[in-house]
Design a protein around this motif. Structure first.
Motif, PDB file in Angstrom:
ATOM      1  N   VAL A 102       0.838  -1.205   0.000  1.00 11.77           N
ATOM      2  CA  VAL A 102       0.000   0.000   0.000  1.00 11.77           C
ATOM      3  C   VAL A 102       0.872   1.254   0.000  1.00 11.77           C
ATOM      4  N   LEU A 103       1.895   1.283   0.831  1.00  7.99           N
ATOM      5  CA  LEU A 103       2.776   2.453   0.889  1.00  7.99           C
ATOM      6  C   LEU A 103       3.471   2.683  -0.444  1.00  7.99           C
ATOM      7  N   ASN A 104       3.903   1.615  -1.078  1.00  4.09           N
ATOM      8  CA  ASN A 104       4.567   1.743  -2.366  1.00  4.09           C
ATOM      9  C   ASN A 104       3.598   2.190  -3.453  1.00  4.09           C
ATOM     10  N   GLN A 105       2.352   1.710  -3.385  1.00  2.00           N
ATOM     11  CA  GLN A 105       1.370   2.034  -4.415  1.00  2.00           C
ATOM     12  C   GLN A 105       0.947   3.499  -4.356  1.00  2.00           C
ATOM     13  N   ILE A 106       0.798   4.052  -3.159  1.00  4.64           N
ATOM     14  CA  ILE A 106       0.342   5.446  -3.047  1.00  4.64           C
ATOM     15  C   ILE A 106       1.508   6.426  -3.028  1.00  4.64           C
ATOM     16  N   GLY A 107       2.725   5.952  -3.143  1.00  6.96           N
ATOM     17  CA  GLY A 107       3.874   6.816  -3.336  1.00  6.96           C
ATOM     18  C   GLY A 107       4.458   7.451  -2.088  1.00  6.96           C
ATOM     19  N   ILE A 108       4.253   6.852  -0.933  1.00  3.10           N
ATOM     20  CA  ILE A 108       4.843   7.416   0.291  1.00  3.10           C
ATOM     21  C   ILE A 108       5.840   6.454   0.928  1.00  3.10           C
ATOM     22  N   PHE A 109       6.282   5.444   0.162  1.00  2.00           N
ATOM     23  CA  PHE A 109       7.324   4.554   0.676  1.00  2.00           C
ATOM     24  C   PHE A 109       8.624   5.324   0.809  1.00  2.00           C
ATOM     25  N   ASP A 110       9.366   5.058   1.881  1.00  3.29           N
ATOM     26  CA  ASP A 110      10.640   5.693   2.161  1.00  3.29           C
ATOM     27  C   ASP A 110      10.490   7.203   2.369  1.00  3.29           C
ATOM     28  N   THR A 111       9.434   7.596   3.068  1.00  2.00           N
ATOM     29  CA  THR A 111       9.207   8.995   3.440  1.00  2.00           C
ATOM     30  C   THR A 111       8.746   9.047   4.898  1.00  2.00           C
ATOM     31  N   TYR A 112       8.807  10.245   5.469  1.00  5.82           N
ATOM     32  CA  TYR A 112       8.288  10.411   6.821  1.00  5.82           C
ATOM     33  C   TYR A 112       6.792  10.115   6.876  1.00  5.82           C
TER      34      TYR A 112
END
Length: 300
Positions: free
Chosen positions: A152-162
């Protein structure tokens, strides 16, 4: 009868006779003594590993290997702490953990309070189903959700972010459960009086009910701080950049020999000892306010 000559004599005359102190039976004295001995032994068992940890952090590598359980170092040194703060990324890890923990703690206290109040006081269709789902989520092991969370984090574009580190931790099912039960213990008459004075739903929640739920809020605050500060699994699947490494992830790397050869026991123990300080300080500050249900009672 003549009056007493002085005030001291008058006080003696009106003072009730002292009651003789009752002596405890020998069997009860022995049982209490054994009880306290057991408590002392249990306390020593729990405290001893922490004392070993702090002591080892001030030893040399050789001494930590030869006598790991010795509480008094033969040669006192702060080399492990100096290496942590001058020749490692430990300050960056500490900063990342502080940012994430503060944001998660504040957000979780706010959102679980809102959710708990809605489930406790607001009447809407599907409320029982939602609460049943909240209870069901509490029974699901967190490890099972790691891979779906990464996807889910990778799909919505917030992987590796605060944002990816903070947002999934903002709501906790156990916190919602605690707040709902506490709000239900607060008398409804308090809210009815606020509505008669013209307060809306959110104003009643924020200005009237929430201050009365201070013991539950302190409990959620401590649990949220401790949980997010010690979180590891979520940060493993939500970050990969060294600049976003948290304390738990960094210390885990130290345990695997991330800063060189040797056992590095003093270095690992120093990192772990510093990690325990914020949680211990927070707990000792607020321990008397944890779920004291006598607070929030309606005073006549």
């Amino acid at each position: 009868m003549t009056a007493p000559a002085t005030l001291d004599e008058a006080a003696v005359l009106v003072e009730p006779p002292l009651r003789a102190k009752r002596r405890m039976p020998p069997a009860r004295v022995l049982s209490q003594a054994l009880f306290y001995v057991v408590l002392v032994v249990l306390a020593a068992i729990y405290i001893y590993p922490f004392l070993v940890q702090v002591s080892t952090s001030f030893k040399t590598d050789a001494e930590a290997t030869q006598s790991p359980l010795n509480l008094i170092p033969n040669y006192f040194t702060t080399a492990a702490y100096e290496r942590l703060f001058t020749r490692s990324d430990y300050p960056v890890w500490f900063m990342n953990s502080t940012i994430v923990t503060i944001c998660v703690t504040i957000g979780r206290v706010f959102f679980v309070s809102l959710a708990g109040y809605a489930l406790a006081r607001l009447h809407f269709r599907g409320r029982a189903v939602i609460f049943a789902l909240v209870v069901a989520v509490m029974s699901v092991p967190g490890v099972i959700l790691l891979i779906p969370r990464f996807l889910v984090l990778n799909q919505i574009g917030i992987f590796d972010t605060y944002a990816g580190m903070i947002l999934p931790l903002l709501v906790d099912a156990a916190g919602v459960f605690i707040m709902k039960n506490f709000f239900e213990s607060i008398p409804v008459e308090v809210e009815e009086a606020a509505r008669i004075d013209g307060a809306g739903t959110f104003r009643t929640f924020w200005s009237v009910v929430l201050p009365m739920a201070r013991p539950a809020l302190v409990t959620i605050l401590i649990l949220s701080f401790q949980g997010s500060w010690n979180e590891l699994n979520h940060f493993i699947v939500s970050t990969q950049s060294p600049g976003l490494t948290t304390l738990t992830k960094g210390v885990a790397g130290l345990a695997a020999g991330g800063l060189g050869q040797g056992n590095q026991f003093p270095l690992q123990m120093a990192a772990a000892a510093i990690m325990t300080v914020p949680v211990a300080v927070l707990f000792f500050i607020f321990q008397r306010r944890i779920m004291n249900t006598s607070e929030g009672a309606v005073k006549g």
